[in-house]
Design an enzyme around this catalytic site. Structure first.
Site, PDB file in Angstrom:
ATOM      1  N   PRO A 111       1.282  -1.201  -0.087  1.00 46.23           N
ATOM      2  CA  PRO A 111      -0.105   0.076  -0.126  1.00 46.23           C
ATOM      3  C   PRO A 111       0.738   1.664  -0.131  1.00 46.23           C
ATOM      4  O   PRO A 111       1.927   0.876   0.700  1.00 46.23           O
ATOM      5  CB  PRO A 111      -0.540  -0.024   1.567  1.00 46.23           C
ATOM      6  CG  PRO A 111      -0.729  -1.481   1.155  1.00 46.23           C
ATOM      7  CD  PRO A 111       0.646  -2.084   1.270  1.00 46.23           C
ATOM      8  N   CYS A 112       0.729   2.274  -0.947  1.00 50.65           N
ATOM      9  CA  CYS A 112       1.497   3.556  -0.992  1.00 50.65           C
ATOM     10  C   CYS A 112       0.664   4.315  -0.233  1.00 50.65           C
ATOM     11  O   CYS A 112       1.452   5.625  -0.612  1.00 50.65           O
ATOM     12  CB  CYS A 112       1.466   3.764  -2.869  1.00 50.65           C
ATOM     13  SG  CYS A 112      -0.255   3.795  -3.463  1.00 50.65           S
ATOM     14  N   GLN A 113       0.331   4.544   0.468  1.00 53.90           N
ATOM     15  CA  GLN A 113      -0.238   6.196   1.188  1.00 53.90           C
ATOM     16  C   GLN A 113       0.900   6.768   1.763  1.00 53.90           C
ATOM     17  O   GLN A 113       0.760   7.483   1.198  1.00 53.90           O
ATOM     18  CB  GLN A 113      -1.674   5.638   2.322  1.00 53.90           C
ATOM     19  CG  GLN A 113      -2.583   5.483   1.225  1.00 53.90           C
ATOM     20  CD  GLN A 113      -3.287   4.284   0.645  1.00 53.90           C
ATOM     21  OE1 GLN A 113      -1.635   3.298   1.265  1.00 53.90           O
ATOM     22  NE2 GLN A 113      -4.135   3.251   0.767  1.00 53.90           N
ATOM     23  N   TYR A 125       3.401   7.243   0.435  1.00 50.92           N
ATOM     24  CA  TYR A 125       4.880   7.125  -0.429  1.00 50.92           C
ATOM     25  C   TYR A 125       4.098   8.277  -1.219  1.00 50.92           C
ATOM     26  O   TYR A 125       4.676   8.884  -1.309  1.00 50.92           O
ATOM     27  CB  TYR A 125       5.076   6.078  -1.074  1.00 50.92           C
ATOM     28  CG  TYR A 125       5.288   5.043  -0.243  1.00 50.92           C
ATOM     29  CD1 TYR A 125       6.714   4.938   0.672  1.00 50.92           C
ATOM     30  CD2 TYR A 125       5.390   3.457  -0.547  1.00 50.92           C
ATOM     31  CE1 TYR A 125       6.812   3.846   1.680  1.00 50.92           C
ATOM     32  CE2 TYR A 125       6.054   2.350   0.810  1.00 50.92           C
ATOM     33  CZ  TYR A 125       7.203   3.194   1.007  1.00 50.92           C
ATOM     34  OH  TYR A 125       7.618   2.032   2.524  1.00 50.92           O
ATOM     35  N   SER A 126       3.206   8.133  -1.196  1.00 46.97           N
ATOM     36  CA  SER A 126       2.673   9.201  -2.076  1.00 46.97           C
ATOM     37  C   SER A 126       2.169  10.346  -1.346  1.00 46.97           C
ATOM     38  O   SER A 126       1.633  11.405  -0.252  1.00 46.97           O
ATOM     39  CB  SER A 126       1.089   8.442  -2.454  1.00 46.97           C
ATOM     40  OG  SER A 126      -0.438   9.155  -0.979  1.00 46.97           O
TER      41      SER A 126
END
Length: 425
Positions: free
Chosen positions: A124-126, A128-129
């Site tokens: 899950p990229c939250q 890093y976003s």
């Protein structure tokens, strides 16, 4: 073709299965999908059942499921008609210290004597976003999702695949001053792998969306030295969203359509070359989930202004410059492009999970718009922008389906990556 070697993979943080679907289409065989979200797991189970039935020449069972499905039901009616092992290949679990050994045991039972050729997935990229960091502020530093790449490495250590594919947002390279990315490289290097990363733009690989993602590929060092970053040639995109991706779907107004309802196409496939080439029209003579979310009068007035501005001047609407009586948000400093129209004459902007919260950022480019006809895109249109085939059914509520779609890797991009890797293997 009978003696062609089939390559196996496991999909970590699988989501709704966009990356996996691309690998299946390129001829890879999934051993297991691991995902924590229940709705996404149900979607993966339904898709696994689809592939099994298709291979067995029993697609009529799947067609009947779609035609008779009722809202607020899971896929049990379909899953019960395929072997239990097909459904068990979806492991619904959060990957963490307390669960990882149990997940290993389940994967081992599923793979039997087979080796795992490739591991794919994107944690899950939250964390890093850019949007995730803006929303979470300083808390982003403490977010446990920052550490999930270490569990991805645990799977590489356990199964020793020939290669791995790790998909994420651009921020993974710079998040926390680049420490997680450097650590990932160090950890896989210690396990005997080299890795490289490139930003892939979906619209350069057959997808009608200007999505940019970091695709990290790693490969086991061998004396033969035959692996490297796959060659994924850049392609021209001659097609456009409105005439080539949306034009065969029936008209919708805000609030029209149902999640469970067979939808007949308005044009034959022969008139839709992009849908044919990309495989988006799928295997059935109908589709589903062409449902538009309801919208209030105030938002539709803004939608009409946004569509008019885009069609007349190719300009985006600035929220701070709206008439004051239409402004319902206190925030007039940031996210001023929150009402955005999908470009009908080119590629769409990036589809993200926020599409589940409201449709303002994905307004349908209605020709000759009126307050009565404007709307945001439907679930099926969002799926098509992510290049999912029309026979792909997303389980769960409308909000859940849109979240799954927004989080996915575009299927056609995944397929191009998989084909390039298969050549090397």
């Amino acid at each position: 073709m009978k003696n062609e070697r089939t390559y196996t993979f496991i999909d970590l943080f699988a989501g709704a299965g966009g990356l996996s679907e691309g690998f299946v289409r390129a001829g890879f065989t999934p051993i297991a999908h691991i995902e924590m979200n229940r709705d996404a797991c149900n979607t993966l189970k339904t898709r696994s059942a689809f592939h099994y039935l298709k291979n067995e020449g029993k697609l009529s069972v799947y067609e009947e499921y779609l035609k008779t499905k009722k809202e607020n039901t899971d896929g049990s009616a379909l899953w019960s008609q395929v072997p239990k092992s097909v459904i068990d290949s979806v492991i619904c679990a959060t990957i963490g210290e307390d669960t990882v050994n149990n997940i290993f045991s389940k994967v081992d039972a599923l793979r039997g004597p087979k080796c795992i050729d490739i591991i794919i997935g994107g944690p899950p990229c939250q964390a890093y976003s850019v949007a995730g960091r803006a929303r979470m502020g300083k808390d982003v530093e403490k977010d446990p999702r920052n550490e999930l790449y270490k569990y991805y490495v645990r799977f590489i250590e356990k199964y020793s695949p020939k290669m791995f594919v790790f998909e994420n947002v651009l921020g993974i390279i710079t998040a926390k001053r680049g420490e997680p990315f450097a650590d990932l490289k160090r950890l896989v290097n210690e396990l005997g792998y080299d890795m490289d990363c490139k930003v892939q733009i979906a619209s350069q690989h057959g997808v009608l969306q200007n999505r940019q993602r970091v695709i990290i590929v790693g490969w086991k060092r061998t004396k033969l030295g035959k692996y490297s970053y796959p060659d994924i040639p850049v392609e021209e995109m001659p097609y456009k969203v409105l005439p080539d991706l949306f034009a065969d779907l029936p008209d919708r107004k805000a609030g029209e359509g149902q999640l469970c309802e067979p939808i007949q196409y308005m044009k034959p496939l022969a008139e839709m070359p992009y849908l044919n080439e990309s495989g988006i029209r799928g295997t059935l003579n109908f589709t589903t989930q062409h449902v538009a979310r309801p919208t209030n009068d105030n938002d539709r007035k803004i939608y009409k202004m946004a569509v008019d501005m885009w069609l007349d001047k190719r300009q985006r609407l600035n929220y701070a410059k709206l008439p004051s009586e239409l402004q319902k948000h206190k925030n007039k400093e940031t996210f001023l492009n929150r009402f955005s129209v999908v470009d009908p004459d080119g590629c769409c902007h990036t589809v993200v999970a926020h599409i589940a919260m409201d449709g303002h950022y994905y307004i349908y480019p209605t020709k000759n718009p009126t307050v009565d006809t404007v709307r945001s895109i439907t679930v099926r249109e969002a799926a098509r922008l992510q290049s999912f085939p029309d026979d792909y059914y997303f389980e769960g509520s409308r909000t859940a389906t849109l979240k799954q779609i927004g989080n996915a890797v575009p299927v056609v991009l995944a397929q191009k990556i998989a084909k390039a890797i298969k050549k090397m293997l």
